[in-house]
Design an enzyme around this catalytic site. Structure first.
Site, PDB file in Angstrom:
ATOM      1  N   ARG A 165      31.387  10.819  25.857  1.00  0.00           N
ATOM      2  CA  ARG A 165      30.793  10.079  24.714  1.00  0.00           C
ATOM      3  C   ARG A 165      29.494  10.750  24.241  1.00  0.00           C
ATOM      4  O   ARG A 165      28.541  10.083  23.856  1.00  0.00           O
ATOM      5  CB  ARG A 165      30.492   8.614  25.079  1.00  0.00           C
ATOM      6  CG  ARG A 165      31.718   7.782  25.456  1.00  0.00           C
ATOM      7  CD  ARG A 165      32.674   7.603  24.293  1.00  0.00           C
ATOM      8  NE  ARG A 165      33.715   6.646  24.588  1.00  0.00           N
ATOM      9  CZ  ARG A 165      34.875   6.938  25.206  1.00  0.00           C
ATOM     10  NH1 ARG A 165      35.138   8.171  25.577  1.00  0.00           N
ATOM     11  NH2 ARG A 165      35.769   5.990  25.420  1.00  0.00           N
ATOM     12  N   SER A 239      33.615  -0.489  22.925  1.00  0.00           N
ATOM     13  CA  SER A 239      32.737  -0.564  24.106  1.00  0.00           C
ATOM     14  C   SER A 239      31.284  -0.450  23.648  1.00  0.00           C
ATOM     15  O   SER A 239      30.932   0.501  22.957  1.00  0.00           O
ATOM     16  CB  SER A 239      33.016   0.592  25.067  1.00  0.00           C
ATOM     17  OG  SER A 239      34.357   0.602  25.479  1.00  0.00           O
ATOM     18  N   GLU A 335      26.521   2.806  24.162  1.00  0.00           N
ATOM     19  CA  GLU A 335      27.351   3.809  23.482  1.00  0.00           C
ATOM     20  C   GLU A 335      27.164   3.704  21.970  1.00  0.00           C
ATOM     21  O   GLU A 335      27.146   4.703  21.252  1.00  0.00           O
ATOM     22  CB  GLU A 335      28.833   3.586  23.826  1.00  0.00           C
ATOM     23  CG  GLU A 335      29.742   4.520  23.061  1.00  0.00           C
ATOM     24  CD  GLU A 335      31.222   4.173  23.115  1.00  0.00           C
ATOM     25  OE1 GLU A 335      31.786   4.076  24.217  1.00  0.00           O
ATOM     26  OE2 GLU A 335      31.820   4.013  22.033  1.00  0.00           O
TER      27      GLU A 335
HETATM   28  P1  FAD Z   1      30.481   5.463  12.120  1.00  0.00           P
HETATM   29  O1  FAD Z   1      30.384   4.206  12.911  1.00  0.00           O
HETATM   30  O2  FAD Z   1      30.460   5.359  10.645  1.00  0.00           O
HETATM   31  O3  FAD Z   1      29.327   6.467  12.583  1.00  0.00           O
HETATM   32  C1  FAD Z   1      29.053   6.690  13.944  1.00  0.00           C
HETATM   33  C2  FAD Z   1      27.895   7.684  14.067  1.00  0.00           C
HETATM   34  O4  FAD Z   1      28.282   8.950  13.570  1.00  0.00           O
HETATM   35  C3  FAD Z   1      26.681   7.278  13.233  1.00  0.00           C
HETATM   36  O5  FAD Z   1      25.537   7.731  13.921  1.00  0.00           O
HETATM   37  C4  FAD Z   1      26.860   8.061  11.928  1.00  0.00           C
HETATM   38  O6  FAD Z   1      25.626   8.314  11.287  1.00  0.00           O
HETATM   39  C5  FAD Z   1      27.513   9.334  12.430  1.00  0.00           C
HETATM   40  N1  FAD Z   1      28.463   9.942  11.495  1.00  0.00           N
HETATM   41  C6  FAD Z   1      29.604   9.402  11.021  1.00  0.00           C
HETATM   42  N2  FAD Z   1      30.267  10.290  10.260  1.00  0.00           N
HETATM   43  C7  FAD Z   1      29.517  11.414  10.232  1.00  0.00           C
HETATM   44  C8  FAD Z   1      29.664  12.683   9.591  1.00  0.00           C
HETATM   45  N3  FAD Z   1      30.721  12.974   8.845  1.00  0.00           N
HETATM   46  N4  FAD Z   1      28.676  13.596   9.761  1.00  0.00           N
HETATM   47  C9  FAD Z   1      27.590  13.323  10.516  1.00  0.00           C
HETATM   48  N5  FAD Z   1      27.399  12.144  11.137  1.00  0.00           N
HETATM   49  C10 FAD Z   1      28.354  11.198  11.008  1.00  0.00           C
HETATM   50  N6  FAD Z   1      35.498   5.169  20.563  1.00  0.00           N
HETATM   51  C11 FAD Z   1      36.070   5.952  21.518  1.00  0.00           C
HETATM   52  O7  FAD Z   1      35.583   7.059  21.771  1.00  0.00           O
HETATM   53  N7  FAD Z   1      37.179   5.546  22.190  1.00  0.00           N
HETATM   54  C12 FAD Z   1      37.779   4.362  21.967  1.00  0.00           C
HETATM   55  O8  FAD Z   1      38.776   4.033  22.589  1.00  0.00           O
HETATM   56  C13 FAD Z   1      37.214   3.508  20.971  1.00  0.00           C
HETATM   57  N8  FAD Z   1      37.738   2.292  20.722  1.00  0.00           N
HETATM   58  C14 FAD Z   1      37.192   1.485  19.773  1.00  0.00           C
HETATM   59  C15 FAD Z   1      37.774   0.233  19.541  1.00  0.00           C
HETATM   60  C16 FAD Z   1      37.247  -0.613  18.583  1.00  0.00           C
HETATM   61  C17 FAD Z   1      37.902  -1.946  18.320  1.00  0.00           C
HETATM   62  C18 FAD Z   1      36.112  -0.196  17.822  1.00  0.00           C
HETATM   63  C19 FAD Z   1      35.567  -1.100  16.750  1.00  0.00           C
HETATM   64  C20 FAD Z   1      35.513   1.025  18.067  1.00  0.00           C
HETATM   65  C21 FAD Z   1      36.041   1.870  19.054  1.00  0.00           C
HETATM   66  N9  FAD Z   1      35.482   3.122  19.344  1.00  0.00           N
HETATM   67  C22 FAD Z   1      36.053   3.955  20.278  1.00  0.00           C
HETATM   68  C23 FAD Z   1      34.239   3.569  18.648  1.00  0.00           C
HETATM   69  C24 FAD Z   1      34.510   4.230  17.287  1.00  0.00           C
HETATM   70  O9  FAD Z   1      35.787   3.935  16.811  1.00  0.00           O
HETATM   71  C25 FAD Z   1      34.373   5.754  17.340  1.00  0.00           C
HETATM   72  O10 FAD Z   1      33.103   6.102  17.804  1.00  0.00           O
HETATM   73  C26 FAD Z   1      34.585   6.411  15.972  1.00  0.00           C
HETATM   74  O11 FAD Z   1      34.624   7.810  16.104  1.00  0.00           O
HETATM   75  C27 FAD Z   1      33.503   6.039  14.957  1.00  0.00           C
HETATM   76  O12 FAD Z   1      33.932   6.510  13.702  1.00  0.00           O
HETATM   77  P2  FAD Z   1      33.285   5.975  12.354  1.00  0.00           P
HETATM   78  O13 FAD Z   1      33.811   6.810  11.250  1.00  0.00           O
HETATM   79  O14 FAD Z   1      33.511   4.515  12.234  1.00  0.00           O
HETATM   80  O15 FAD Z   1      31.760   6.289  12.602  1.00  0.00           O
HETATM   81  N1  EPU Z   2      37.229  -4.393  33.757  1.00  0.00           N
HETATM   82  C1  EPU Z   2      36.872  -5.621  34.302  1.00  0.00           C
HETATM   83  N2  EPU Z   2      36.448  -6.592  33.453  1.00  0.00           N
HETATM   84  C2  EPU Z   2      36.402  -6.422  32.116  1.00  0.00           C
HETATM   85  C3  EPU Z   2      36.762  -5.183  31.561  1.00  0.00           C
HETATM   86  C4  EPU Z   2      37.181  -4.168  32.422  1.00  0.00           C
HETATM   87  O1  EPU Z   2      36.895  -5.823  35.517  1.00  0.00           O
HETATM   88  O2  EPU Z   2      36.028  -7.364  31.416  1.00  0.00           O
HETATM   89  C5  EPU Z   2      37.685  -3.344  34.682  1.00  0.00           C
HETATM   90  C6  EPU Z   2      39.186  -3.428  34.960  1.00  0.00           C
HETATM   91  O3  EPU Z   2      39.408  -3.263  36.332  1.00  0.00           O
HETATM   92  C7  EPU Z   2      39.775  -2.225  34.281  1.00  0.00           C
HETATM   93  C8  EPU Z   2      38.605  -1.265  34.227  1.00  0.00           C
HETATM   94  O4  EPU Z   2      37.440  -2.080  34.135  1.00  0.00           O
HETATM   95  O5  EPU Z   2      40.848  -1.709  34.976  1.00  0.00           O
HETATM   96  C9  EPU Z   2      38.636  -0.337  33.022  1.00  0.00           C
HETATM   97  O6  EPU Z   2      38.872  -1.098  31.850  1.00  0.00           O
HETATM   98  P1  EPU Z   2      39.634  -0.481  30.590  1.00  0.00           P
HETATM   99  O7  EPU Z   2      40.878   0.225  31.023  1.00  0.00           O
HETATM  100  O8  EPU Z   2      39.766  -1.550  29.565  1.00  0.00           O
HETATM  101  O9  EPU Z   2      38.668   0.644  30.097  1.00  0.00           O
HETATM  102  P2  EPU Z   2      37.100   0.674  29.887  1.00  0.00           P
HETATM  103  O10 EPU Z   2      36.494   1.518  30.940  1.00  0.00           O
HETATM  104  O11 EPU Z   2      36.564  -0.694  29.724  1.00  0.00           O
HETATM  105  C10 EPU Z   2      37.182   2.838  28.454  1.00  0.00           C
HETATM  106  C11 EPU Z   2      36.539   3.319  27.194  1.00  0.00           C
HETATM  107  C12 EPU Z   2      37.310   2.812  25.989  1.00  0.00           C
HETATM  108  C13 EPU Z   2      38.727   3.361  26.060  1.00  0.00           C
HETATM  109  C14 EPU Z   2      39.370   2.878  27.368  1.00  0.00           C
HETATM  110  C15 EPU Z   2      40.735   3.495  27.590  1.00  0.00           C
HETATM  111  C16 EPU Z   2      34.197   3.666  27.613  1.00  0.00           C
HETATM  112  C17 EPU Z   2      32.816   3.184  27.420  1.00  0.00           C
HETATM  113  N3  EPU Z   2      35.165   2.896  27.132  1.00  0.00           N
HETATM  114  O12 EPU Z   2      37.034   1.426  28.473  1.00  0.00           O
HETATM  115  O13 EPU Z   2      36.678   3.321  24.808  1.00  0.00           O
HETATM  116  O14 EPU Z   2      39.495   2.929  24.964  1.00  0.00           O
HETATM  117  O15 EPU Z   2      38.555   3.247  28.485  1.00  0.00           O
HETATM  118  O16 EPU Z   2      40.592   4.837  27.906  1.00  0.00           O
HETATM  119  O17 EPU Z   2      34.392   4.741  28.170  1.00  0.00           O
HETATM  120  C18 EPU Z   2      34.989   2.855  23.201  1.00  0.00           C
HETATM  121  O18 EPU Z   2      34.437   3.893  23.589  1.00  0.00           O
HETATM  122  O19 EPU Z   2      34.538   2.166  22.270  1.00  0.00           O
HETATM  123  C19 EPU Z   2      36.217   2.422  23.873  1.00  0.00           C
HETATM  124  C20 EPU Z   2      36.851   1.293  23.561  1.00  0.00           C
END
Ligand code: FAD
Ligand code: EPU
Length: 339
Positions: A165, A239, A335
């Site tokens: 991240r 997250s 994050e």
């Molecule tokens: P924004 O929120 O618009 O911007 C994020 C940052 O990047 C800001 O600082 C912005 O200024 C900058 N930025 C954006 N675009 C540019 C650009 N073109 N040039 C320079 N700077 C820029 N993330 C994960 O890694 N894994 C996950 O599994 C994951 N699951 C998610 C689930 C949910 C339900 C949600 C809501 C979010 C999740 N995220 C996850 C976080 C998010 O989706 C990612 O970080 C995504 O890449 C953000 O994209 P965005 O276009 O919305 O960025």
């Molecule tokens: N868990 C709990 N309680 C909770 C949530 C999670 O006990 O309320 C424990 C469970 O045991 C579970 C473990 O945590 O098995 C891991 O949970 P999960 O598989 O949901 O993944 P996570 O670690 O919570 C990370 C990323 C996600 C990504 C998933 C799948 C980070 C910060 N988050 O979540 O990314 O989608 O793994 O790879 O690394 C994001 O970055 O926004 C994001 C959603």
């Protein structure tokens, strides 16, 4: 190019925070960005680049920024060799749309990253990751404009300094660049990555006999929708904190007190812990403080229960952070980008 003063960003961030930008504009070409950066009127106003708004929390009622929404479109194959294709996508392309394009063309490597919200240009910012894959695994290079010098630079994977991240754009080069396109190097003969336990279980549940990129993508979508809240229904940014990494010595000490602690040993000898588990153990899961809450299915996700102000969400995140530190002596790191 139209520039709007006092522009509401309510529908441009997935947390659903009601804030307004001093100025706002949507730009869909590199030239458009250059033109905007040349404008004398906005020269001294800080710029904030916006993608899909899914990884930020606005904590002020008014943002003293020129907010530039990056809508640069386009997906094209720029070259191929025997084993790989190089796909270049405009920063404004929806990330999941790009994943679906690659699955449809049988280009392997990003199917495990299905359904991550936001746009392609933000992917490198935090090296998006999920289900055993990170962007860095297929990343080839990106193009970016330097906001101050108006120079176009190309960054390869090493120069991006990707981590968990993390990238150089969140650290040393924070706020300095506009990413305009991202090129990925994808496999023409896909290697399926089902190492993440939940994927195998979901594929079994789906009755999949023969693996395909499409099946893996669908399995990932099913898992994600079963535990992550849909921002269209309830405001959130995924997250809120990163999963912390601790030394094995500290882990052993904690394990004697918390034998069921969820953990993942890392190649570097350290141990990664599940922040969601730590937060749940502190009693936060499903709890609310005013309009801000901790999601009832995933304690790592903070939610907007209605009309929360960004400050309320931030204050809740601080309370969560404090209690995890008090109970486990672990300092969580946010994050989500706090603006
Ligand atoms: P924004 O929120 O618009 O911007 C994020 C940052 O990047 C800001 O600082 C912005 O200024 C900058 N930025 C954006 N675009 C540019 C650009 N073109 N040039 C320079 N700077 C820029 N993330 C994960 O890694 N894994 C996950 O599994 C994951 N699951 C998610 C689930 C949910 C339900 C949600 C809501 C979010 C999740 N995220 C996850 C976080 C998010 O989706 C990612 O970080 C995504 O890449 C953000 O994209 P965005 O276009 O919305 O960025
Ligand atoms: N868990 C709990 N309680 C909770 C949530 C999670 O006990 O309320 C424990 C469970 O045991 C579970 C473990 O945590 O098995 C891991 O949970 P999960 O598989 O949901 O993944 P996570 O670690 O919570 C990370 C990323 C996600 C990504 C998933 C799948 C980070 C910060 N988050 O979540 O990314 O989608 O793994 O790879 O690394 C994001 O970055 O926004 C994001 C959603």
């Amino acid at each position: 190019m139209k520039v709007f003063p006092n522009y509401s960003l309510l529908h441009l961030n997935t947390f659903g925070i009601d804030t307004s930008a001093l100025y706002f504009s949507e730009i869909d070409t590199e030239e458009g960005f250059l033109e905007m950066l040349e404008e004398k009127k906005y020269k001294d106003i800080p710029k904030l680049i916006l993608g899909g708004g899914s990884n930020l929390l606005f904590t002020k009622a008014k943002l003293e920024y020129l907010v530039l929404k990056n809508n640069i479109p386009g997906i094209r194959k720029i070259r191929e060799d025997q084993d790989h294709v190089y796909i270049c996508a405009g920063a404004g392309e929806n990330w999941h749309g790009l994943v679906q394009y690659c699955i449809a063309h049988n280009y392997g490597g990003i199917e495990n990253l299905s359904l991550i919200p936001g746009n392609t240009g933000a992917g490198p910012m935090q090296n998006i990751g999920a289900y055993g894959v990170e962007l860095k695994d297929t990343f080839y290079e990106l193009e970016a404009l330097h906001i101050h010098d108006k120079r176009k630079d190309i960054f390869n994977a090493e120069q991006c300094r990707f981590g968990y991240r993390e990238s150089v754009f969140k650290k040393e080069l924070k706020g300095q660049y506009i990413i305009t396109s991202v090129t990925l190097r994808l496999d023409k003969k896909p290697k399926f990555n089902t190492a993440y336990g939940a994927i195998g279980q979901e594929l079994d549940k789906m009755g999949i006999k023969e693996l395909s990129l499409e099946a893996i993508g669908k399995a990932v979508c099913n898992i994600r929708t079963s535990k992550l809240p849909d921002p269209a229904q309830i405001g959130n940014a995924g997250s809120f904190f990163k999963n912390p990494e601790i030394t094995v010595q500290k882990f052993q000490t904690l394990l004697t007190r918390f034998p069921s602690m969820v953990n993942y040993p890392l190649a570097n000898g350290n141990v990664k812990l599940a922040a969601g588990w730590l937060i749940e153990q502190c009693g936060w899961k499903g709890k609310s403080a005013g309009n801000a809450g901790v999601h009832s299915l995933q304690a790592l996700v903070l939610v907007n229960n209605g009309k929360a102000r960004g400050e309320e969400i931030y204050n809740l995140s601080q309370q969560v952070l404090d209690s995890v530190q008090e109970k486990f002596d672990i300092l969580l790191e946010r994050e989500v980008n706090i603006i």
